[in-house]
Scaffold this motif. Sequence first.
Motif, PDB file in Angstrom:
ATOM      1  N   ILE A  42      -5.041 -22.989 -12.843  1.00 53.43           N
ATOM      2  CA  ILE A  42      -4.203 -23.203 -11.648  1.00 53.43           C
ATOM      3  C   ILE A  42      -4.789 -22.443 -10.460  1.00 53.43           C
ATOM      4  O   ILE A  42      -4.871 -22.957  -9.346  1.00 53.43           O
ATOM      5  N   HIS A  43      -5.235 -21.216 -10.712  1.00 55.26           N
ATOM      6  CA  HIS A  43      -5.848 -20.420  -9.637  1.00 55.26           C
ATOM      7  C   HIS A  43      -7.055 -21.150  -9.058  1.00 55.26           C
ATOM      8  O   HIS A  43      -7.169 -21.333  -7.843  1.00 55.26           O
ATOM      9  N   LEU A  45      -7.891 -24.327  -9.256  1.00 50.89           N
ATOM     10  CA  LEU A  45      -7.522 -25.584  -8.583  1.00 50.89           C
ATOM     11  C   LEU A  45      -6.989 -25.308  -7.182  1.00 50.89           C
ATOM     12  O   LEU A  45      -7.282 -26.034  -6.239  1.00 50.89           O
ATOM     13  N   GLY A  46      -6.239 -24.189  -7.042  1.00 52.45           N
ATOM     14  CA  GLY A  46      -5.750 -23.805  -5.709  1.00 52.45           C
ATOM     15  C   GLY A  46      -6.908 -23.485  -4.786  1.00 52.45           C
ATOM     16  O   GLY A  46      -6.955 -23.936  -3.630  1.00 52.45           O
ATOM     17  N   ILE A  49      -8.654 -26.671  -3.667  1.00 52.33           N
ATOM     18  CA  ILE A  49      -7.906 -27.393  -2.627  1.00 52.33           C
ATOM     19  C   ILE A  49      -8.162 -26.755  -1.261  1.00 52.33           C
ATOM     20  O   ILE A  49      -8.370 -27.449  -0.254  1.00 52.33           O
ATOM     21  N   VAL A  50      -8.180 -25.421  -1.229  1.00 50.30           N
ATOM     22  CA  VAL A  50      -8.437 -24.713   0.037  1.00 50.30           C
ATOM     23  C   VAL A  50      -9.889 -24.945   0.473  1.00 50.30           C
ATOM     24  O   VAL A  50     -10.160 -25.320   1.605  1.00 50.30           O
ATOM     25  N   TYR A  55      -5.493 -29.747   1.722  1.00 48.66           N
ATOM     26  CA  TYR A  55      -4.088 -29.587   2.105  1.00 48.66           C
ATOM     27  C   TYR A  55      -3.952 -29.914   3.593  1.00 48.66           C
ATOM     28  O   TYR A  55      -4.895 -29.798   4.367  1.00 48.66           O
ATOM     29  N   GLN A  60       1.650 -27.635   5.032  1.00 54.74           N
ATOM     30  CA  GLN A  60       0.715 -27.030   4.087  1.00 54.74           C
ATOM     31  C   GLN A  60       1.121 -27.205   2.623  1.00 54.74           C
ATOM     32  O   GLN A  60       0.368 -26.844   1.734  1.00 54.74           O
ATOM     33  N   PHE A  79       0.031 -35.441  -3.154  1.00 57.82           N
ATOM     34  CA  PHE A  79       1.165 -34.861  -3.872  1.00 57.82           C
ATOM     35  C   PHE A  79       1.625 -33.625  -3.113  1.00 57.82           C
ATOM     36  O   PHE A  79       0.893 -33.099  -2.256  1.00 57.82           O
ATOM     37  N   VAL A  81       2.880 -29.656  -3.336  1.00 56.21           N
ATOM     38  CA  VAL A  81       2.812 -28.506  -4.242  1.00 56.21           C
ATOM     39  C   VAL A  81       4.203 -28.109  -4.716  1.00 56.21           C
ATOM     40  O   VAL A  81       4.343 -27.335  -5.664  1.00 56.21           O
ATOM     41  N   PRO A  84       5.193 -29.810  -9.134  1.00 56.05           N
ATOM     42  CA  PRO A  84       3.998 -29.574  -9.951  1.00 56.05           C
ATOM     43  C   PRO A  84       3.798 -30.578 -11.084  1.00 56.05           C
ATOM     44  O   PRO A  84       2.738 -30.574 -11.718  1.00 56.05           O
ATOM     45  N   VAL A  87       0.517 -32.481 -11.628  1.00 53.41           N
ATOM     46  CA  VAL A  87      -0.592 -31.588 -11.964  1.00 53.41           C
ATOM     47  C   VAL A  87      -0.537 -31.209 -13.438  1.00 53.41           C
ATOM     48  O   VAL A  87      -1.540 -31.275 -14.153  1.00 53.41           O
ATOM     49  N   TYR A  88       0.656 -30.857 -13.932  1.00 57.16           N
ATOM     50  CA  TYR A  88       0.758 -30.441 -15.336  1.00 57.16           C
ATOM     51  C   TYR A  88       0.546 -31.612 -16.273  1.00 57.16           C
ATOM     52  O   TYR A  88      -0.054 -31.479 -17.340  1.00 57.16           O
TER      53      TYR A  88
HETATM   54  C1  LIG Z   1       2.905 -21.997  -6.237  1.00 57.01           C
HETATM   55  C2  LIG Z   1       1.500 -22.525  -6.264  1.00 57.01           C
HETATM   56  C3  LIG Z   1       1.401 -23.747  -7.174  1.00 57.01           C
HETATM   57  C4  LIG Z   1       0.745 -23.618  -8.395  1.00 57.01           C
HETATM   58  C5  LIG Z   1       0.624 -24.729  -9.232  1.00 57.01           C
HETATM   59  C6  LIG Z   1       1.145 -25.966  -8.842  1.00 57.01           C
HETATM   60 CL1  LIG Z   1       0.983 -27.316  -9.871  1.00 57.01          CL
HETATM   61  C7  LIG Z   1       1.792 -26.111  -7.623  1.00 57.01           C
HETATM   62  C8  LIG Z   1       1.924 -24.978  -6.765  1.00 57.01           C
HETATM   63  N1  LIG Z   1       0.998 -22.904  -4.923  1.00 57.01           N
HETATM   64  C9  LIG Z   1       1.703 -22.891  -3.767  1.00 57.01           C
HETATM   65  N2  LIG Z   1       0.934 -23.339  -2.775  1.00 57.01           N
HETATM   66  C10 LIG Z   1      -0.268 -23.652  -3.297  1.00 57.01           C
HETATM   67  C11 LIG Z   1      -1.369 -24.173  -2.447  1.00 57.01           C
HETATM   68  C12 LIG Z   1      -1.048 -24.849  -1.251  1.00 57.01           C
HETATM   69  C13 LIG Z   1      -2.072 -25.328  -0.439  1.00 57.01           C
HETATM   70  C14 LIG Z   1      -3.405 -25.109  -0.775  1.00 57.01           C
HETATM   71  C15 LIG Z   1      -3.717 -24.440  -1.974  1.00 57.01           C
HETATM   72  C16 LIG Z   1      -2.700 -23.974  -2.807  1.00 57.01           C
HETATM   73  C17 LIG Z   1      -0.251 -23.379  -4.662  1.00 57.01           C
HETATM   74  C18 LIG Z   1      -1.256 -23.645  -5.685  1.00 57.01           C
HETATM   75  C19 LIG Z   1      -2.015 -22.731  -6.450  1.00 57.01           C
HETATM   76  C20 LIG Z   1      -2.048 -21.268  -6.388  1.00 57.01           C
HETATM   77  O1  LIG Z   1      -2.743 -20.649  -7.183  1.00 57.01           O
HETATM   78  N3  LIG Z   1      -1.300 -20.681  -5.442  1.00 57.01           N
HETATM   79  C21 LIG Z   1      -1.260 -19.249  -5.320  1.00 57.01           C
HETATM   80  C22 LIG Z   1      -1.849 -18.739  -4.006  1.00 57.01           C
HETATM   81  N4  LIG Z   1      -2.012 -19.753  -2.957  1.00 57.01           N
HETATM   82  C23 LIG Z   1      -0.832 -19.875  -2.081  1.00 57.01           C
HETATM   83  C24 LIG Z   1      -1.088 -20.918  -0.984  1.00 57.01           C
HETATM   84  N5  LIG Z   1      -2.334 -20.578  -0.225  1.00 57.01           N
HETATM   85  C25 LIG Z   1      -2.703 -21.599   0.803  1.00 57.01           C
HETATM   86  C26 LIG Z   1      -1.524 -22.094   1.637  1.00 57.01           C
HETATM   87  C27 LIG Z   1      -1.988 -23.123   2.676  1.00 57.01           C
HETATM   88  C28 LIG Z   1      -3.050 -22.533   3.589  1.00 57.01           C
HETATM   89  C29 LIG Z   1      -4.247 -22.057   2.766  1.00 57.01           C
HETATM   90  C30 LIG Z   1      -3.807 -21.045   1.708  1.00 57.01           C
HETATM   91  C31 LIG Z   1      -3.478 -20.461  -1.161  1.00 57.01           C
HETATM   92  C32 LIG Z   1      -3.204 -19.411  -2.197  1.00 57.01           C
HETATM   93  N6  LIG Z   1      -2.778 -23.379  -7.322  1.00 57.01           N
HETATM   94  C33 LIG Z   1      -2.574 -24.729  -7.163  1.00 57.01           C
HETATM   95  C34 LIG Z   1      -3.153 -25.814  -7.851  1.00 57.01           C
HETATM   96  C35 LIG Z   1      -2.772 -27.099  -7.504  1.00 57.01           C
HETATM   97 CL2  LIG Z   1      -3.476 -28.461  -8.341  1.00 57.01          CL
HETATM   98  C36 LIG Z   1      -1.848 -27.322  -6.480  1.00 57.01           C
HETATM   99  C37 LIG Z   1      -1.271 -26.244  -5.793  1.00 57.01           C
HETATM  100  C38 LIG Z   1      -1.637 -24.937  -6.151  1.00 57.01           C
END
Ligand SMILES: C[C@@H](c1ccc(Cl)cc1)n1cnc(-c2ccccc2)c1-c1c(C(=O)NCCN2CCN(C3CCCCC3)CC2)[nH]c2cc(Cl)ccc12
Length: 100
Positions: A42-43, A45-46, A49-50, A55, A60, A79, A81, A84, A87-88
């Motif tokens: 998950i980390h 994938l986040g 995306i960035v 996004y 956002q 989709f 965020v 979830p 994704v799962y």
């Molecule tokens: C709660 C968590 C989550 C986790 C799993 C899921 Cl299935 C949904 C949601 N989450 C909440 N917003 C995000 C997010 C939003 C926009 C861009 C990137 C991430 C995430 C996601 C994380 C993550 O590890 N998140 C922690 C730090 N993130 C905060 C958001 N930050 C971004 C916010 C927008 C601006 C750029 C930084 C990045 C660091 N991993 C993901 C992987 C996917 Cl396939 C989809 C989303 C996420």
Amino acid sequence: LHEKACRTSSERITQVRPKLPLLRILQTAGAQGETFTLKQIIHYLGEYIVLKQLYDKEEQHMVYCEGDQLGDLLGRESFSVRDPSPVYDMLKRNVTPASV
Ligand SMILES: C[C@@H](c1ccc(Cl)cc1)n1cnc(-c2ccccc2)c1-c1c(C(=O)NCCN2CCN(C3CCCCC3)CC2)[nH]c2cc(Cl)ccc12
């Protein structure tokens, strides 16, 4: 994110082996190795995306992944965020349990 936590024999962190298309995405985000915890996946994938700017800068919580490998894996062009489940569901289809 180096989670090689030391565990007693009874406790095991569940590691899974991503299938190749998912592993390629994780490697783009800097992942090393072949087995990961779900938290690590998950980390990464986040991060992916960035990194790929998938996004929406204005909204956002929205991820637009059409034409990206992530969209192919999810079978969706976008989709939120906040929901979830897609994704799962994708992760269930794209990892195999790894006996550590
Ligand atoms: C709660 C968590 C989550 C986790 C799993 C899921 Cl299935 C949904 C949601 N989450 C909440 N917003 C995000 C997010 C939003 C926009 C861009 C990137 C991430 C995430 C996601 C994380 C993550 O590890 N998140 C922690 C730090 N993130 C905060 C958001 N930050 C971004 C916010 C927008 C601006 C750029 C930084 C990045 C660091 N991993 C993901 C992987 C996917 Cl396939 C989809 C989303 C996420």
